[in-house]
Design a protein around this motif. Structure first.
Motif, PDB file in Angstrom:
ATOM      1  N   ASN A  28     -16.088  29.458 -61.073  1.00  0.00           N
ATOM      2  CA  ASN A  28     -15.291  28.179 -60.694  1.00  0.00           C
ATOM      3  C   ASN A  28     -15.431  27.684 -59.052  1.00  0.00           C
ATOM      4  OD1 ASN A  28     -13.336  26.379 -61.292  1.00  0.00           O
ATOM      5  ND2 ASN A  28     -11.880  27.865 -62.290  1.00  0.00           N
ATOM      6  N   ILE A  29     -14.744  26.691 -58.939  1.00  0.00           N
ATOM      7  CA  ILE A  29     -14.711  26.134 -57.441  1.00  0.00           C
ATOM      8  C   ILE A  29     -13.852  27.177 -56.735  1.00  0.00           C
ATOM      9  CG2 ILE A  29     -13.652  24.312 -56.135  1.00  0.00           C
ATOM     10  CD1 ILE A  29     -13.759  22.624 -58.769  1.00  0.00           C
ATOM     11  N   GLY A  32     -16.454  31.914 -54.438  1.00  0.00           N
ATOM     12  CA  GLY A  32     -17.055  32.497 -53.281  1.00  0.00           C
ATOM     13  C   GLY A  32     -18.698  32.626 -53.762  1.00  0.00           C
ATOM     14  N   LYS A  33     -19.032  31.760 -54.379  1.00  0.00           N
ATOM     15  CA  LYS A  33     -20.569  31.549 -54.547  1.00  0.00           C
ATOM     16  C   LYS A  33     -21.291  31.578 -53.118  1.00  0.00           C
ATOM     17  CE  LYS A  33     -19.968  27.793 -57.059  1.00  0.00           C
ATOM     18  NZ  LYS A  33     -18.611  27.904 -57.039  1.00  0.00           N
ATOM     19  N   VAL A  53     -23.530  21.240 -52.330  1.00  0.00           N
ATOM     20  CA  VAL A  53     -22.300  20.320 -52.062  1.00  0.00           C
ATOM     21  C   VAL A  53     -22.497  19.450 -50.923  1.00  0.00           C
ATOM     22  CG1 VAL A  53     -20.919  22.370 -51.130  1.00  0.00           C
ATOM     23  CG2 VAL A  53     -19.794  20.159 -52.038  1.00  0.00           C
ATOM     24  N   LEU A  65     -18.786  12.997 -53.311  1.00  0.00           N
ATOM     25  CA  LEU A  65     -18.017  13.903 -53.907  1.00  0.00           C
ATOM     26  C   LEU A  65     -16.594  13.381 -53.381  1.00  0.00           C
ATOM     27  CD1 LEU A  65     -17.249  16.876 -55.046  1.00  0.00           C
ATOM     28  CD2 LEU A  65     -17.123  17.669 -52.347  1.00  0.00           C
ATOM     29  N   TYR A  69     -13.691  12.006 -56.536  1.00  0.00           N
ATOM     30  CA  TYR A  69     -12.428  12.557 -56.702  1.00  0.00           C
ATOM     31  C   TYR A  69     -11.393  11.380 -56.698  1.00  0.00           C
ATOM     32  CZ  TYR A  69     -13.117  17.483 -57.170  1.00  0.00           C
ATOM     33  OH  TYR A  69     -13.484  18.736 -57.474  1.00  0.00           O
ATOM     34  N   PHE A  79     -21.881  10.434 -59.444  1.00  0.00           N
ATOM     35  CA  PHE A  79     -22.044  11.727 -58.859  1.00  0.00           C
ATOM     36  C   PHE A  79     -22.730  12.913 -59.659  1.00  0.00           C
ATOM     37  CE2 PHE A  79     -19.841  15.998 -58.514  1.00  0.00           C
ATOM     38  CZ  PHE A  79     -19.954  16.322 -56.792  1.00  0.00           C
ATOM     39  N   MET A 117     -15.367  16.364 -67.857  1.00  0.00           N
ATOM     40  CA  MET A 117     -15.260  14.958 -67.827  1.00  0.00           C
ATOM     41  C   MET A 117     -15.496  14.106 -69.131  1.00  0.00           C
ATOM     42  SD  MET A 117     -17.333  14.956 -64.279  1.00  0.00           S
ATOM     43  CE  MET A 117     -16.536  15.632 -62.654  1.00  0.00           C
ATOM     44  N   ARG A 166      -8.765  26.701 -47.979  1.00  0.00           N
ATOM     45  CA  ARG A 166      -9.926  26.085 -47.150  1.00  0.00           C
ATOM     46  C   ARG A 166      -9.919  24.699 -46.963  1.00  0.00           C
ATOM     47  NH1 ARG A 166     -14.895  26.401 -51.406  1.00  0.00           N
ATOM     48  NH2 ARG A 166     -14.134  24.802 -52.794  1.00  0.00           N
ATOM     49  N   ARG A 168     -11.034  21.694 -48.052  1.00  0.00           N
ATOM     50  CA  ARG A 168     -12.054  20.584 -47.936  1.00  0.00           C
ATOM     51  C   ARG A 168     -11.252  19.363 -48.433  1.00  0.00           C
ATOM     52  NH1 ARG A 168     -16.367  22.661 -52.059  1.00  0.00           N
ATOM     53  NH2 ARG A 168     -17.310  23.713 -50.375  1.00  0.00           N
ATOM     54  N   GLU A 171     -10.985  17.954 -51.877  1.00  0.00           N
ATOM     55  CA  GLU A 171     -10.492  18.414 -52.919  1.00  0.00           C
ATOM     56  C   GLU A 171      -8.745  18.779 -52.830  1.00  0.00           C
ATOM     57  OE1 GLU A 171     -14.329  21.559 -53.688  1.00  0.00           O
ATOM     58  OE2 GLU A 171     -12.451  22.157 -52.569  1.00  0.00           O
TER      59      GLU A 171
HETATM   60  N1  DCP Z   1     -18.622  19.682 -58.738  1.00  0.00           N
HETATM   61  C1  DCP Z   1     -18.431  18.826 -59.453  1.00  0.00           C
HETATM   62  N2  DCP Z   1     -19.341  18.759 -60.450  1.00  0.00           N
HETATM   63  C2  DCP Z   1     -20.479  19.675 -60.581  1.00  0.00           C
HETATM   64  C3  DCP Z   1     -20.386  20.626 -59.673  1.00  0.00           C
HETATM   65  C4  DCP Z   1     -19.504  20.422 -58.418  1.00  0.00           C
HETATM   66  O1  DCP Z   1     -17.615  17.832 -59.421  1.00  0.00           O
HETATM   67  N3  DCP Z   1     -21.356  19.475 -61.385  1.00  0.00           N
HETATM   68  C5  DCP Z   1     -17.439  19.704 -57.600  1.00  0.00           C
HETATM   69  C6  DCP Z   1     -16.322  20.686 -57.493  1.00  0.00           C
HETATM   70  C7  DCP Z   1     -16.095  20.868 -56.296  1.00  0.00           C
HETATM   71  C8  DCP Z   1     -17.379  20.821 -55.517  1.00  0.00           C
HETATM   72  O2  DCP Z   1     -18.078  19.884 -56.361  1.00  0.00           O
HETATM   73  O3  DCP Z   1     -15.070  20.033 -55.817  1.00  0.00           O
HETATM   74  C9  DCP Z   1     -18.134  21.909 -55.080  1.00  0.00           C
HETATM   75  O4  DCP Z   1     -17.925  22.796 -56.246  1.00  0.00           O
HETATM   76  P1  DCP Z   1     -18.694  24.293 -56.263  1.00  0.00           P
HETATM   77  O5  DCP Z   1     -17.943  25.218 -57.233  1.00  0.00           O
HETATM   78  O6  DCP Z   1     -20.181  23.821 -56.829  1.00  0.00           O
HETATM   79  O7  DCP Z   1     -19.023  24.976 -54.825  1.00  0.00           O
HETATM   80  P2  DCP Z   1     -17.862  25.494 -53.918  1.00  0.00           P
HETATM   81  O8  DCP Z   1     -17.968  25.273 -52.595  1.00  0.00           O
HETATM   82  O9  DCP Z   1     -16.508  25.233 -54.180  1.00  0.00           O
HETATM   83  O10 DCP Z   1     -18.273  27.072 -54.204  1.00  0.00           O
HETATM   84  P3  DCP Z   1     -17.775  28.597 -53.680  1.00  0.00           P
HETATM   85  O11 DCP Z   1     -16.329  28.179 -52.891  1.00  0.00           O
HETATM   86  O12 DCP Z   1     -17.874  29.403 -54.866  1.00  0.00           O
HETATM   87  O13 DCP Z   1     -18.592  28.823 -52.645  1.00  0.00           O
END
Ligand code: DCP
Length: 230
Positions: A28-29, A32-33, A53, A65, A69, A79, A117, A166, A168, A171
Motif C-alpha cells: 500500500n501507499i 515502506g517500499k 513517484v 501526482l 489528487y 496520470f 479508479m 510524512r 507529502r 497526499e
Molecule cells: N499512485 C497512484 N497510482 C499508481 C501508483 C501510485 O495514484 N499507479 C499514487 C499513490 C501515492 C503515490 O502515487 O500517492 C505514491 O505511491 P506509492 O505507493 O507508489 O509510493 P510510496 O512513496 O507511498 O511508497 P512507500 O511509502 O511504500 O515507499
C-alpha cells in the motif's frame, strides 16, 4: 560465511550472462517500499530502481501526482498513462547485476490503482478501456520479467497514520477509505488471487512494524532475494 558464498555465486552469475533475478516490491501507499529498497543498498550486486513517484511529481515541471489528487476526474487518466510509461521504462531497463529490485510495477498500477479508479467511476469506462488495452498490448508484445514479488503487508490505519506523518503535500487529503480500498485490492491480487493474474511467487513481509524493528523483518528476506538469485 553466507555472504562470501553469495558473493561467489553472484560473480558466477554475472559471468554466465543470464537475465537478472527480478523482484517487484509491492504494498500500500506508505508501506515502506522505498525503505525496503534502501536496505538493499549494502549489497553491491543489486540494481535498485526506487521512487518512480519523483518522476510523477515533475514532468517538465508539472506535478502530475498533485494534479491527479486535486482533480481526479480530469487528471487520473493522464496520470495513470504516465505511470505506465515510467513503469515500462523500469521493467525494460537493462542491468549489469544479477539482481534487480523495482519499486512497484505495471501490475499494481493496473490491478490496484487503475482498477480502483475504474470501480469508483474516477476513470470513465472509455478511459479505462484505453488503459486496459495498453496494458494487454504490453503484456502480449513486451517481455516483463518478474521472479519474485515482495508484498509489504500493512494494516490500513497504520499506513494512514504514516502518510499523515510524512506529510507529502499531495497526499494530505487521502482518506482512510481510499487506503482501505487499495489494501483490499492488493490482498485480492497477491493473497486471495481472486481477480488478477499474479506474475510471480509472493514473499509476504509484516510491514506494520516501525522503523526500529523493521530491519529485522527485512533481513529475513535477504536470504530469499540473494539465494534465489543464483
Ligand atoms: N499512485 C497512484 N497510482 C499508481 C501508483 C501510485 O495514484 N499507479 C499514487 C499513490 C501515492 C503515490 O502515487 O500517492 C505514491 O505511491 P506509492 O505507493 O507508489 O509510493 P510510496 O512513496 O507511498 O511508497 P512507500 O511509502 O511504500 O515507499
Amino acid at each position: 560465511s553466507i555472504f562470501h558464498k553469495v558473493e561467489r555465486l553472484i560473480h558466477k552469475m554475472n559471468a554466465s550472462n543470464l537475465k537478472p533475478f527480478t523482484v517487484l516490491v509491492e504494498g500500500n501507499i506508505g508501506s515502506g517500499k522505498t525503505t525496503f529498497l534502501e536496505h538493499f543498498q549494502q549489497f553491491e550486486d543489486i540494481t535498485l530502481l526506487t521512487e518512480p513517484v519523483e518522476e510523477w511529481r515533475n514532468l517538465k515541471g508539472w506535478n502530475l501526482l498533485d494534479l491527479m489528487y486535486k482533480d481526479p476526474a480530469k487528471w487520473a487518466m493522464t496520470f495513470q498513462a504516465y505511470v505506465s510509461m515510467t513503469m515500462l521504462d523500469m521493467h525494460r531497463r537493462p542491468t549489469s547485476t544479477p539482481v534487480k529490485l523495482m519499486e512497484r510495477s505495471l501490475y499494481s498500477a493496473r490491478y490496484c490503482f487503475v482498477e480502483h479508479m475504474m470501480r469508483q467511476g474516477t476513470l470513465h469506462p472509455a478511459q479505462f478501456a484505453v488503459l486496459d488495452e495498453w496494458f494487454r498490448f504490453i503484456q502480449r508484445e513486451i517481455p516483463i520479467e518478474a521472479d519474485l514479488i515482495v508484498y509489504l503487508k500493512t494494516t490500513p490505519s497504520v499506513v494512514h497514520e504514516r502518510i499523515k506523518r510524512r506529510a507529502r503535500s499531495e497526499e494530505q487529503c487521502v482518506p482512510l477509505s481510499y487506503i482501505e480500498e487499495l489494501h483490499k485490492l492488493h490482498e485480492d491480487w497477491l493473497v486471495n488471487r481472486t481477480f488478477a493474474e499474479c506474475p510471480a511467487p509472493v514473499l509476504m513481509i509484516d510491514a506494520d512494524l516501525d522503523l526500529t524493528q523493521i530491519t529485522e523483518e527485512y533481513k529475513k528476506s535477504e536470504h530469499q532475494i540473494l539465494r534465489r538469485a543464483v
